[in-house]
Design a protein around this motif. Structure first.
Motif, short mmCIF file in Angstrom:
data_model
loop_
_atom_site.label_atom_id
_atom_site.label_comp_id
_atom_site.label_asym_id
_atom_site.label_seq_id
_atom_site.Cartn_x
_atom_site.Cartn_y
_atom_site.Cartn_z
N UNK A 1 4.89 2.93 10.52
CA UNK A 1 5.92 3.64 9.77
C UNK A 1 5.37 4.06 8.41
N UNK A 2 5.67 5.28 7.99
CA UNK A 2 5.09 5.81 6.77
C UNK A 2 5.52 5.04 5.54
N UNK A 3 6.65 4.35 5.63
CA UNK A 3 7.15 3.65 4.45
C UNK A 3 7.03 2.15 4.59
N UNK A 4 6.11 1.66 5.42
CA UNK A 4 6.07 0.24 5.68
C UNK A 4 5.79 -0.60 4.45
N UNK A 5 5.24 -0.01 3.41
CA UNK A 5 4.98 -0.77 2.20
C UNK A 5 6.26 -1.24 1.55
N UNK A 6 7.37 -0.61 1.87
CA UNK A 6 8.65 -0.99 1.26
C UNK A 6 9.41 -2.00 2.10
N UNK A 7 8.92 -2.27 3.30
CA UNK A 7 9.75 -3.05 4.20
C UNK A 7 9.83 -4.50 3.74
N UNK A 8 11.00 -5.08 3.96
CA UNK A 8 11.19 -6.49 3.67
C UNK A 8 11.72 -7.15 4.92
N UNK A 9 11.52 -8.44 5.03
CA UNK A 9 11.97 -9.19 6.19
C UNK A 9 12.93 -10.26 5.70
N UNK A 10 14.15 -10.22 6.14
CA UNK A 10 15.15 -11.20 5.75
C UNK A 10 15.77 -11.73 7.02
N UNK A 11 15.83 -13.04 7.19
CA UNK A 11 16.43 -13.61 8.37
C UNK A 11 17.90 -13.93 8.06
N UNK A 12 18.79 -13.36 8.85
CA UNK A 12 20.21 -13.48 8.60
C UNK A 12 20.85 -14.35 9.67
N UNK A 13 21.38 -15.54 9.33
CA UNK A 13 22.03 -16.36 10.33
C UNK A 13 23.33 -15.72 10.81
N UNK A 164 4.24 -7.92 15.73
CA UNK A 164 3.69 -7.22 16.89
C UNK A 164 3.07 -5.89 16.50
N UNK A 165 3.64 -5.24 15.47
CA UNK A 165 3.02 -4.01 14.96
C UNK A 165 1.63 -4.33 14.42
N UNK A 166 1.53 -5.37 13.61
CA UNK A 166 0.23 -5.76 13.07
C UNK A 166 -0.74 -6.15 14.17
N UNK A 167 -0.23 -6.77 15.21
CA UNK A 167 -1.10 -7.22 16.31
C UNK A 167 -1.74 -6.04 17.02
N UNK A 168 -0.95 -5.00 17.36
CA UNK A 168 -1.58 -3.89 18.08
C UNK A 168 -2.48 -3.08 17.16
N UNK A 169 -2.16 -3.03 15.87
CA UNK A 169 -3.03 -2.31 14.94
C UNK A 169 -4.39 -2.99 14.80
N UNK A 170 -4.41 -4.30 14.78
CA UNK A 170 -5.67 -5.03 14.59
C UNK A 170 -6.41 -5.29 15.89
N UNK A 171 -5.70 -5.23 17.03
CA UNK A 171 -6.33 -5.56 18.31
C UNK A 171 -6.66 -4.34 19.17
N UNK A 172 -5.83 -3.30 19.13
CA UNK A 172 -5.95 -2.24 20.11
C UNK A 172 -6.04 -0.82 19.54
N UNK A 173 -5.33 -0.52 18.46
CA UNK A 173 -5.21 0.86 17.99
C UNK A 173 -6.55 1.47 17.62
N UNK A 192 5.12 -6.20 4.07
CA UNK A 192 5.42 -7.00 5.25
C UNK A 192 4.39 -6.93 6.35
N UNK A 193 4.28 -5.78 7.02
CA UNK A 193 3.40 -5.66 8.17
C UNK A 193 1.95 -5.95 7.82
#
Length: 278
Positions: A1-13, A164-173, A192-193
């Motif tokens: 994603x072009x804006x991945x630098x802005x992404x945050x990860x929040x876990x919401x119960x 999983x995004x990071x995984x395919x970028x480092x393993x396959x892309x 994040x990613x």
């Protein structure tokens, strides 16, 4: 994603309502918890726009599952920057819709085809579909990731979209055009990613140059990068100003003029030429 630098990860119960019972048609063709309700809480978008258009509804229908799907009782939902694209209407969706695309919880009901794939009621799972800001989600069995014992559902849920995004970028892309011991440039390792990607790349044996904003130095230093290029922040923002440092020059200095065999660039506009020239 072009804006991945802005992404945050929040876990919401997710707190689960147990008021009404599930439709008989669902229970007739699926193994299910006896307490599956017919309505649930969900964060619903009925019109696109700013954050205020997303409303929590307490009587949204629990989705009916088709054969080959499972019903997950969500305990966590991941919040990613891309979710705002859907909410704003940048990525068009049929209205109304429930926000989110990352969830984790316990399987509350399974259909025969899903059961044949080894999924059973009570399994702890994580997944990615469109519609996770809700107490229940209908998920194709093929998208179910069983969570091992000893791994928290919050951690597992946080792995799905970015991990999983990071995984395919480092393993396959990169089509194996980079080999262990060679240099990889990863932009935005304070985000994040690419926090994931930098660590995965090191574990793969690549030598990693990471870029990050000075304000994210502490985070970036924990990503195991061999070399870190820190940049000033865009005034009034928290992300990198790629005009504040000659990144390509730094890369060439670090690599002895060889440059990098692969670049992971989740930013785009301000880094495109840098990535190509590095």
């Amino acid at each position: 994603h072009a804006q991945s630098k802005h992404r945050v990860e929040v876990m919401v119960p997710m707190r689960v309502m147990m008021s009404a019972r599930a439709p008989a048609s669902l229970l007739a063709r699926a193994r299910a918890f006896s307490s599956v309700p017919s309505t649930m809480k969900a964060a619903v978008i009925r019109e696109t726009g700013p954050a205020e258009v997303m409303k929590v509804e307490t009587d949204y229908p629990v989705p009916e599952i088709k054969d080959g799907q499972v019903l997950v009782k969500n305990e966590f939902a991941g919040i990613n920057f891309i979710d705002t694209y859907h909410r704003k209407g940048l990525y068009e969706r049929e209205l109304p819709f429930v926000g989110g695309q990352e969830g984790g919880g316990v399987v509350a009901a399974v259909t025969p085809k899903a059961e044949a794939q080894g999924i059973k009621v009570g399994d702890r799972v994580a997944y990615s579909i469109l519609q996770t800001y809700s107490e229940y989600s209908a998920v194709p069995a093929a998208k179910i990731l069983k969570v091992p014992d000893g791994v928290g559902l919050d951690v597992a849920t946080a792995c799905v979209v970015q991990g999983l995004t990071a995984h395919y970028l480092t393993h396959d892309a990169h089509a194996q055009l980079i080999k262990p011991g060679e240099w990889m440039l990863i932009h935005g390792v304070g985000g994040g990613t690419c926090q994931w990607a930098a660590q995965m790349a090191r574990l793969r044996g690549y030598k990693v140059i990471g870029t990050a904003a000075k304000g994210k130095r502490e985070v970036a230093e924990q990503t195991m990068c061999n070399e870190l290029i820190l940049l000033d922040e865009v005034p009034g923002k928290s992300f990198e100003d790629y005009e504040s440092v000659d990144v390509t020059k730094k890369v060439m200095e670090i690599t002895g003029g060889e440059g990098c065999k692969a670049v992971i660039d989740g930013i785009g506009l301000s880094t495109g030429d840098i990535s190509i020239n590095s």
